[in-house]
Design a protein around this motif. Structure first.
Motif: not given
Length: 507
Positions: A78-81, A92-93, A118-120, A490-491
Motif C-alpha cells: 500500500y501507499g507507494w511513493t 512522499p518518499d 517520512h525521513e526527508r 524505505q526506498s
C-alpha cells in the motif's frame, strides 16, 4: 562469505524442490550458527526460525516479487511513493517509523489508522508535504523542510486512503505510540540552523488520527537532539527517548507534568532526564556482551533546548568519539553529570513493564573501533531500573545493525536491519529478524525488490526502476489483535501488511 561461494549456494537452493531447499538451507544455517557462535556468554547466534525457511512470495496487491517470507505468509502493499493521496498530492518518499494509533468499528467493519513518518531533509518548495499541521514554512539556505507524516486508513485489511498530517519538519525518522492514541514523530537532526521564520529543528511532534487536529507545534521540553524513537510507560506516563548520534548519545526520559496523558498533555511541561549507571560515572555501553546488566538512575537536564556543541567542549571526550564530533547540548549536559554513553540509540518499544531498546552499532568493527559494530538490544525493567543486554550480534549474518524494533501482543521481538544489503544463503537484500527467548536471531523476511520499468508500469506505480534490495525495512508494528504486521521499505517507499500463521512461532 565470498561472493563466489554465495552465488553457488544460491543457485543450489533455487534448483532443488521445496523439501530439498529447506533441508539444504537448514544445513547451511546450522553451519553458519557454528561459525558465528563465538561463545554463548558473549554473542547471540543465528538459529533456525520457528516459521521455517524463506521463499519468494508475490505481492497480493500488484503481483510483484517484493519479499521472501516463510511458508504460509502473504502480504499486500500500500501507499507507494507517488500514489495519489486524498488531497491530490503524490505520496512522499522515504517511509520510516510507523504505528497503529487508532482502531475502531465502522458499521460491521474494523478500521485502523496508522501514522507513517517520512525521513526527508531539505529541498525544493514544490516537493514539500502539504498538511494541516505545519511547523516550519520558512527556508534554510534557500531550501525548505520536506519531512512530515502521512495517515493511512485501513478497513477490513484493505487500504482506504492516505492523508498528509504533519509538514515543515526534517528527517522524521522514527517516533512512538502514545497510550491515548496519538503518534510522536521524531526529528533526527543535530543542527543549530535557524530558518527564515526563526525555527530550529530536532524536536518531537504529536500527530493525531484526524489530521485536522495535528497542530505542528514542537514539544520543546522533550529535548532538541537527533531523536530516533520514543516509548511511553502507560503506568507512569513517562516517555523514554533514544538518541541516534554515533558515540555521543545517551538514553533519556521525559517525566510529564500531567502523567495521565491526553492529546497535547506532553506539551504542557515536564522534566527531561538522562540515564546514569549507579556507581559508574560515564559508563560506556558501546561494546557489550550478552547478559551484561547495569543499574540505572536518572539526572535532570536543565536546558532541554540547548544548542549543539562538540565533544571537545565536554569534561572529557567520550570513548569512540573525537573532539570535533558535534553532539547535542542535552548529551553534553548528561555526559558532564556522569551519564551513560550509547553508540546509536535507535528503536524503542514498551511491552508489559519493560522497554526494549535497539542500539544499532554496539560492538567493534574490523579495525577494532568501538561503537561501530553490528548492534545489540537492551531490556530495561521499569520496576527495578535494571537494563540487560538480551541480544548482541556477532556479525552481519546474525544481525546487520538492528534499527526499528517492535514487540507483538504475544511478546515476540522483531527487528528491522539498518545495515543495507545483507547477503546470506538467500542472496542479497536487507532483512527483518526475530529474537528467541534465549536472545538468538532468526530470519523472518528478506527484501527482494528489484524492478524493471515494465513491471512498474504494469503495476501502475510511479517509482524509478532499479534494485532496491539494500533498502532497509523500517516502521514495523502490529495491529492490536496481533494478526497483521505492518512494515515499511524505505526506498522506493512501500508499506506492507503481512499476515500468516503467527501461532506457529513466537511472534
Amino acid at each position: 562469505m565470498s561472493s563466489q561461494n554465495h552465488d553457488t549456494q544460491r543457485r543450489k537452493l533455487l534448483q532443488g524442490s521445496g523439501a530439498l531447499m529447506a533441508a539444504s538451507l537448514f544445513t547451511t544455517l546450522q553451519g553458519l550458527q557454528m561459525r558465528q557462535a563465538h561463545a554463548a556468554t558473549q554473542f547471540s547466534n543465528l538459529v533456525e526460525g520457528p516459521y521455517g525457511p524463506l521463499a519468494p512470495v508475490n505481492d497480493l496487491s500488484t503481483g510483484l516479487p517484493l519479499l521472501m517470507l516463510p511458508a504460509g505468509f502473504s502480504y499486500k502493499s500500500y501507499g507507494w511513493t507517488g500514489d495519489l493521496m486524498a488531497n491530490g498530492q503524490p505520496t512522499p518518499d522515504r517511509h520510516d517509523g510507523m504505528a497503529v494509533i487508532q482502531t475502531r468499528r465502522v458499521g460491521r467493519s474494523t478500521e485502523m489508522v496508522l501514522v507513517r513518518n517520512h525521513e526527508r531533509g531539505l529541498g525544493a518548495f514544490a516537493d514539500r508535504i502539504q498538511a494541516p499541521g505545519t511547523y516550519d514554512d520558512g527556508s534554510i539556505n534557500g531550501s525548505v523542510a520536506l519531512g512530515g507524516t502521512t495517515n493511512l486508513v485501513f478497513r477490513n485489511g484493505n487500504w482506504i486512503s492516505t492523508m498528509p498530517s504533519l509538514a515543515g519538519t526534517v528527517v522524521n525518522c522514527a517516533g512512538g505510540l502514545t497510550p491515548w492514541g496519538t503518534w510522536l514523530s521524531c526529528e533526527e537532526t543535530n543542527s543549530n540552523a535557524m530558518s527564515s521564520t526563526g525555527k530550529k529543528h530536532g524536536y518531537i511532534f504529536e500527530v493525531t488520527a484526524d489530521p485536522q487536529q495535528t497542530t505542528g507545534q514542537p514539544i520543546v521540553g522533550m529535548g532538541r537532539f537527533a531523536h530516533e524513537a520514543v516509548a511511553i510507560d502507560p503506568a507512569t506516563g513517562i516517555a523514554y527517548e533514544t538518541e541516534d548520534a554515533r558515540n555521543v548519545s545517551t538514553l533519556y526520559r521525559y517525566v510529564p507534568r500531567f502523567p495521565n496523558g491526553g492529546v497535547g498533555s506532553l506539551a504542557l511541561g515536564g522534566q527531561l532526564q538522562a540515564a546514569r549507571v549507579v556507581g559508574q560515572p560515564n559508563a560506556s555501553l558501546i561494546v557489550a556482551s550478552l547478559g551484561d546488566e547495569v543499574q540505572l538512575e536518572w539526572v535532570d537536564i536543565a536546558q532541554p533546548d540547548a544548542d549543539i556543541t562538540t565533544a571537545g567542549a565536554l569534561n572529557s571526550v567520550p570513548p569512540g568519539a573525537s573532539a570535533g564530533n558535534g553532539c547535542s547540548g542535552t548529551f553534553g549536559q548528561a555526559w558532564n553529570q556522569g551519564c551513560l554513553q550509547m553508540s546509536r540509540g535507535e528503536g524503542i518499544w514498551y511491552h508489559e513493564g519493560k522497554m526494549y531498546i535497539a542500539d544499532t552499532s554496539v560492538g567493534v568493527d574490523g579495525s577494532g573501533r568501538p561503537g561501530r559494530g553490528d548492534g545489540a538490544v537492551w531490556e530495561l525493567d521499569l520496576a527495578t531500573m535494571k537494563m540487560k543486554a538480551i541480544y548482541v550480534s556477532s556479525g552481519q549474518l546474525v544481525g546487520n545493525n538492528p534499527d526499528n524494533i517492535t514487540v507483538s501482543p504475544r511478546g515476540g521481538v522483531m527487528l528491522c536491519e539498518d545495515g543495507g544489503n545483507s547477503p546470506d544463503v538467500y542472496g542479497p537484500g536487507s532483512r527483518m529478524f526475530g529474537l528467541t527467548a534465549d536472545g538468538d536471531a532468526y530470519y523472518f523476511a528478506k527484501n527482494t525488490t528489484n524492478l524493471t520499468a515494465e513491471q512498474i508500469a504494469a503495476a501502475g506505480k510511479h517509482i524509478d526502476a532499479g534494485d532496491y534490495q539494500g533498502s532497509e525495512f523500517c516502521g514495523a508494528c502490529w495491529d492490536p489483535s496481533g494478526r497483521v504486521l505492518f512494515v515499511n521499505m524505505q526506498s522506493p517507499g512501500i508499506t506492507f501488511a503481512i499476515t500468516g500463521p503467527w501461532a506457529r512461532g513466537n511472534q
